[in-house]
Scaffold this motif. Sequence first.
Motif, PDB file in Angstrom:
ATOM      1  N   UNK A   1      49.720 112.514  70.669  1.00 50.28           N
ATOM      2  CA  UNK A   1      48.657 111.761  69.835  1.00 50.28           C
ATOM      3  C   UNK A   1      48.757 112.018  68.578  1.00 50.28           C
ATOM      4  N   UNK A   2      49.130 113.223  67.889  1.00 57.03           N
ATOM      5  CA  UNK A   2      49.490 113.332  66.676  1.00 57.03           C
ATOM      6  C   UNK A   2      50.585 112.445  66.150  1.00 57.03           C
ATOM      7  N   UNK A   3      51.630 112.469  66.640  1.00 49.77           N
ATOM      8  CA  UNK A   3      52.656 111.373  66.269  1.00 49.77           C
ATOM      9  C   UNK A   3      52.140 109.952  66.381  1.00 49.77           C
ATOM     10  N   UNK A   4      51.363 109.377  67.315  1.00 49.33           N
ATOM     11  CA  UNK A   4      50.857 108.199  67.217  1.00 49.33           C
ATOM     12  C   UNK A   4      49.972 108.014  66.098  1.00 49.33           C
ATOM     13  N   UNK A   5      49.148 108.861  65.695  1.00 49.21           N
ATOM     14  CA  UNK A   5      48.329 108.882  64.447  1.00 49.21           C
ATOM     15  C   UNK A   5      49.210 108.543  63.141  1.00 49.21           C
ATOM     16  N   UNK A   6      50.230 109.584  63.053  1.00 45.01           N
ATOM     17  CA  UNK A   6      51.219 109.548  61.957  1.00 45.01           C
ATOM     18  C   UNK A   6      51.763 107.996  61.932  1.00 45.01           C
ATOM     19  N   UNK A   7      52.347 107.538  63.061  1.00 49.01           N
ATOM     20  CA  UNK A   7      53.075 106.360  63.196  1.00 49.01           C
ATOM     21  C   UNK A   7      51.810 105.016  62.914  1.00 49.01           C
ATOM     22  N   UNK A   8      50.877 105.128  63.050  1.00 50.28           N
ATOM     23  CA  UNK A   8      49.848 104.032  62.980  1.00 50.28           C
ATOM     24  C   UNK A   8      49.347 104.116  61.377  1.00 50.28           C
ATOM     25  N   UNK A   9      49.700 105.207  60.586  1.00 51.69           N
ATOM     26  CA  UNK A   9      49.060 105.611  59.313  1.00 51.69           C
ATOM     27  C   UNK A   9      47.694 106.005  59.157  1.00 51.69           C
ATOM     28  N   UNK A  10      47.481 106.646  60.331  1.00 53.38           N
ATOM     29  CA  UNK A  10      45.860 107.067  60.413  1.00 53.38           C
ATOM     30  C   UNK A  10      45.715 108.475  59.745  1.00 53.38           C
ATOM     31  N   UNK A  11      46.845 108.956  59.029  1.00 47.54           N
ATOM     32  CA  UNK A  11      46.680 110.154  58.460  1.00 47.54           C
ATOM     33  C   UNK A  11      46.721 110.029  57.028  1.00 47.54           C
ATOM     34  N   UNK A  12      45.789 110.340  56.177  1.00 47.41           N
ATOM     35  CA  UNK A  12      45.972 109.986  54.675  1.00 47.41           C
ATOM     36  C   UNK A  12      45.624 111.239  53.954  1.00 47.41           C
ATOM     37  N   UNK A  13      46.590 111.652  52.961  1.00 48.45           N
ATOM     38  CA  UNK A  13      46.320 112.955  52.365  1.00 48.45           C
ATOM     39  C   UNK A  13      45.386 112.717  51.177  1.00 48.45           C
ATOM     40  N   UNK A  14      44.443 113.797  51.040  1.00 42.80           N
ATOM     41  CA  UNK A  14      43.559 113.765  50.140  1.00 42.80           C
ATOM     42  C   UNK A  14      43.761 114.506  48.891  1.00 42.80           C
ATOM     43  N   UNK A  15      44.041 115.770  49.054  1.00 47.01           N
ATOM     44  CA  UNK A  15      44.281 116.713  48.014  1.00 47.01           C
ATOM     45  C   UNK A  15      45.500 117.471  48.090  1.00 47.01           C
ATOM     46  N   UNK A  16      46.422 117.221  47.640  1.00 44.54           N
ATOM     47  CA  UNK A  16      47.875 118.035  47.408  1.00 44.54           C
ATOM     48  C   UNK A  16      48.218 118.518  48.732  1.00 44.54           C
TER      49      UNK A  16
ATOM     50  N   UNK B   1      42.457 112.941  55.650  1.00 45.53           N
ATOM     51  CA  UNK B   1      41.308 112.075  56.400  1.00 45.53           C
ATOM     52  C   UNK B   1      42.393 111.692  57.688  1.00 45.53           C
ATOM     53  N   UNK B   2      41.811 111.743  58.943  1.00 41.44           N
ATOM     54  CA  UNK B   2      42.527 111.309  60.118  1.00 41.44           C
ATOM     55  C   UNK B   2      41.586 110.467  60.573  1.00 41.44           C
ATOM     56  N   UNK B   3      41.923 109.128  61.058  1.00 37.84           N
ATOM     57  CA  UNK B   3      41.179 108.343  61.995  1.00 37.84           C
ATOM     58  C   UNK B   3      41.131 108.590  63.328  1.00 37.84           C
ATOM     59  N   UNK B   4      40.013 108.424  64.009  1.00 41.51           N
ATOM     60  CA  UNK B   4      39.915 108.814  65.482  1.00 41.51           C
ATOM     61  C   UNK B   4      40.854 107.874  66.111  1.00 41.51           C
ATOM     62  N   UNK B   5      41.103 108.184  67.576  1.00 33.43           N
ATOM     63  CA  UNK B   5      42.101 107.301  68.404  1.00 33.43           C
ATOM     64  C   UNK B   5      41.533 105.914  68.581  1.00 33.43           C
ATOM     65  N   UNK B   6      40.124 105.699  68.740  1.00 35.50           N
ATOM     66  CA  UNK B   6      39.665 104.465  68.915  1.00 35.50           C
ATOM     67  C   UNK B   6      39.138 103.872  67.519  1.00 35.50           C
ATOM     68  N   UNK B   7      39.414 104.526  66.436  1.00 31.27           N
ATOM     69  CA  UNK B   7      39.147 103.772  65.088  1.00 31.27           C
ATOM     70  C   UNK B   7      37.855 103.746  64.739  1.00 31.27           C
ATOM     71  N   UNK B   8      36.848 104.381  65.293  1.00 31.63           N
ATOM     72  CA  UNK B   8      35.489 104.321  64.964  1.00 31.63           C
ATOM     73  C   UNK B   8      34.920 105.487  63.839  1.00 31.63           C
TER      74      UNK B   8
END
Length: 114
Positions: free
Chosen positions: A53-68, A73-80
Amino acid sequence: MCGTTATTEHGRCLKCRRPLRKPSPDGYGPKCRAKLRRNARTDTTHPKWQVAKALEALELGAVVPLRQNRIFLVVSDDGSEVYRTAATGQCNCPAGLRSVRCYHSLAARYVAAA
């Protein structure tokens, strides 16, 4: 497009901030993406479903770095929902608030280690 080059049209890598030459759906360059996948393959401390699930989040671009590359910010698996997650394991998702390890913090840890 006046004054733009191919490197600026596609943005920058979310990890190393280098210009991307080709569009990337997950926001990472090829070298950073390879490091992320290598970290996931060698992880034996988490259940396989969390790693997947962590790899899926990374491949979908659901992990966005905020500070250094410490807060993400990580989007939930259903996107809500969007959860604030630290690479050290803290997450404001329902599991993280109960002090249970979640895949959001695992994905953040992979990005921080790459």
